[in-house]
Design a protein around this motif. Sequence first.
Motif, PDB file in Angstrom:
ATOM      1  N   TYR A  23      -5.291  -3.080  -3.166  1.00  0.00           N
ATOM      2  CA  TYR A  23      -4.410  -3.827  -3.938  1.00  0.00           C
ATOM      3  C   TYR A  23      -4.440  -5.406  -3.220  1.00  0.00           C
ATOM      4  O   TYR A  23      -4.587  -5.495  -1.886  1.00  0.00           O
ATOM      5  CB  TYR A  23      -2.941  -3.203  -3.326  1.00  0.00           C
ATOM      6  N   ASN A  54      -3.375   1.345  -7.504  1.00  0.00           N
ATOM      7  CA  ASN A  54      -3.394   0.059  -7.968  1.00  0.00           C
ATOM      8  C   ASN A  54      -4.702  -0.375  -7.256  1.00  0.00           C
ATOM      9  O   ASN A  54      -4.827  -0.519  -6.020  1.00  0.00           O
ATOM     10  CB  ASN A  54      -2.142  -0.586  -7.509  1.00  0.00           C
ATOM     11  N   PRO A  55      -5.937  -0.771  -8.097  1.00  0.00           N
ATOM     12  CA  PRO A  55      -5.615  -1.079  -9.505  1.00  0.00           C
ATOM     13  C   PRO A  55      -6.471  -0.010 -10.366  1.00  0.00           C
ATOM     14  O   PRO A  55      -6.169  -0.187 -11.592  1.00  0.00           O
ATOM     15  CB  PRO A  55      -6.521  -2.353  -9.629  1.00  0.00           C
TER      16      PRO A  55
END
Lengths: 476, 476
Positions: free
Chosen positions: B209, B258-259
């Motif tokens: 992230y 994420n991601p």
Amino acid sequence: MHIDLNRSSNKSLPQQICETLSQRISSGLLHQGAQLPSVRGLAVSLKVSQVTVSKAYAELARRGVINCSQGKGCFVAETEHKQSQEGAGWQSKYDDYLPRAQLWRNFDYSEVKYPFHLAAIHSELLPLDYIGATMASLVTKQPELMATYGNFQGDFELREMMSGHLQSRGIALSSSDLMITSGAQQGIDLVARTFVGPGDTVYLEAPSYTGAIDVFAGRGAEMIFVPMDSEGMRVDLLTKMCDQRPPKLIYTCPTFQNPSGVTMSMTRRQRLLELARSYSCLLVEDDPFSDLYFHTPPPPSIKSMDLDGHVVYMKSFSKVLAPGCRIACVAAEGNILSRLIAAKSASDLGSPLLTQRAVLPFISKKYDTYVGQLRNALRGRMEKAAKLLKEYAPPGVNWVLPEGGLSLWLELPSALGVGRLHDLAERESISFLPGDVCYAGDTPSRHIRLCYSQMNEADMEQGLRLFLRLLSRFLA
Amino acid sequence: MHIDLNRSSNKSLPQQICETLSQRISSGLLHQGAQLPSVRGLAVSLKVSQVTVSKAYAELARRGVINCSQGKGCFVAETEHKQSQEGAGWQSKYDDYLPRAQLWRNFDYSEVKYPFHLAAIHSELLPLDYIGATMASLVTKQPELMATYGNFQGDFELREMMSGHLQSRGIALSSSDLMITSGAQQGIDLVARTFVGPGDTVYLEAPSYTGAIDVFAGRGAEMIFVPMDSEGMRVDLLTKMCDQRPPKLIYTCPTFQNPSGVTMSMTRRQRLLELARSYSCLLVEDDPFSDLYFHTPPPPSIKSMDLDGHVVYMKSFSKVLAPGCRIACVAAEGNILSRLIAAKSASDLGSPLLTQRAVLPFISKKYDTYVGQLRNALRGRMEKAAKLLKEYAPPGVNWVLPEGGLSLWLELPSALGVGRLHDLAERESISFLPGDVCYAGDTPSRHIRLCYSQMNEADMEQGLRLFLRLLSRFLA
């Protein structure tokens, strides 16, 4: 244990270690009974000699802050103060970068009946109905405001309005020069995390705001406190001090200073700005109180005289409108501001949009009338407090009546026993701010701060009477 | 210019200088056309040889990031990217401690019609009416909530309710083990500022992230990225890496990461926790998405298996309920938590009380039903996006359909030209997150992240079709 040591400081290494440990203990970051690292272990981790650590421990033991015994090691002494939370074994050895947390320790006394420690305004004096009605209307008509990440810099409409507000006070900046933060505390924190690092020299007034000291301490700054007189910070002394150690940053609260209440004269404001310019350093002007004068308006802000972006100006609307909305405005220019916005993004992705919009109409339409009434109400409070002081304060206690703001700064005959007084007051459900948390070191202070605006009038009078009686018994 | 150099890093000093400058430039912290410090000047301030600085500058020039000319010096190259704000002369020389700000650079495209870059949920899917009605009722019936500084740790009632909420998800903690923060971003920031300092080793998934990377970079951490496969972080590799460099902290987003969208298997979760225990280090588990599964619930959180406080668990309610309210819950124990609360006090004096109370009734009464419907809506979105990808994505573009969460992680045939693609997309009012901001170094990434939940359905479909056509033209 991580301790930032500054080998070019005027303070000796044992002194620095002693002060940091003492701050950690008095902040509650080292709990009572906790074992300190061994002399050898700490010497290795700090890369200093064992003699240095021994000296620091000996001084702490002499002050009664820790107890050492041959073979067993050193332990934090048990006092009457609140116990902080202990952790599992491995946790106590897990290093942190938090040398001090006096806000944490001294701010939250929600149980206390007479909270004189907190510089805040009682809810009955605040325009909560108006702001609440705005908020209710916003969530009904524009619920999508709750779905939107605010702009990192702050809501454009609020900044536009703030720009007009500041212009009417002589600060000619546009909305692009402003940033909205979650209270001035966050503004100070953003400046510190962006521009202050280990060993950087930060000058502050002696005494200064606890929350700013916590933040600069957390960045490993070398904080130097500049004496004050009735015209504020002694800029003449500061000038000499800067010859020895050039400033990275100067932090000041020039108007109705927190905690002393003193206002800096116009001449000093000009000289201070000149000094910041000559050193190409930042001057943080924290201004929560300039609208809260009792008789005559204070001199113009330093920011209003700033021509090339040396001043980062912090205007809190939290205290004056609604502390729970956490709205302050930071004014700065050029890439000083853009770097602060970048820091804000990493810090919390921007302040909530809704609270920003909720205070906007009030500030734009009602603020000036409101603040006029507030001034009168606060002056009334201060005069009531002054009367009680005159009547009940025991001999040897001194004060200067403030010309504005929210608090009294009382000088006791001696610094001895302020901690004990604090404990006794707490037993009667009274709190105050001990002056020593307004300094970075651990020199005892004979001052205490009492806020007269945080309770309703009856409670304030009742509480102050109780406290002054306690003080008389205590000093007798 | 302040650059944290780590002499015990596996990266050479020229590499470290090159990467930091490159990050500063791509973050917009060094504006286009800005002059870099002289080789000699930077060598002196960083205490390295001039050869080291020259090597770093040569590499930056080779990449086209800066332009150097004999006698004149080195300047940041001009690109098509947005221009950041320039400052007065003295300001550019005023040092900061902000090596990177990719959130700032890549988050705020409020002007863009098709904002695929932001992992968020469109307001029509959020329960804004309910939360808005609660808020309207609160400001009318309890306006004093706006006057109150919240408890630093967070509102007691909200924490009580959160405790029940987490217990229903296998995390058996009481309200005293929880803290409320202004979004998970602030939670990560508080952990970093409290426990991570220069040279400390932080392990993250590759990719990770952006907002976490910004924060750890700001603390001068040595970030090491651990490869992932379809079961999440390669804990076997991490174990070997820790032999070389013991971890101070491990940051993971184990569920619908994420991601990348990948979910960590149960076995790896257990091993990762075991590893954190064996090194007595903290494991930060960032969990915004575990309720947003499309088919089967993900494995239990790592925190639910944590027996001795090694996991700091972050549960964001911002994304799922109302991003503008900025409410997240951090779960930790003992003095790990108490130190985080102390850091929160210095950071902003506590989150607003009103927004905390405004989300409380919804989470306690409606959350489970709501989140079931939200899952269906998001799965519908994802399936629509998947259909368009299948139809329009040019050959050589790969993806794995996510099992939950808000985004697609697309692999392009080459990392070359992702920046150019970004500019072209922006011209058609389309934004996406370039994969390279999900790493700390400046290795180009061939991935991009597209969020399918941030617009209404029609815009999402329209925007994605436009983007995929653009991508086809671009790759052709």
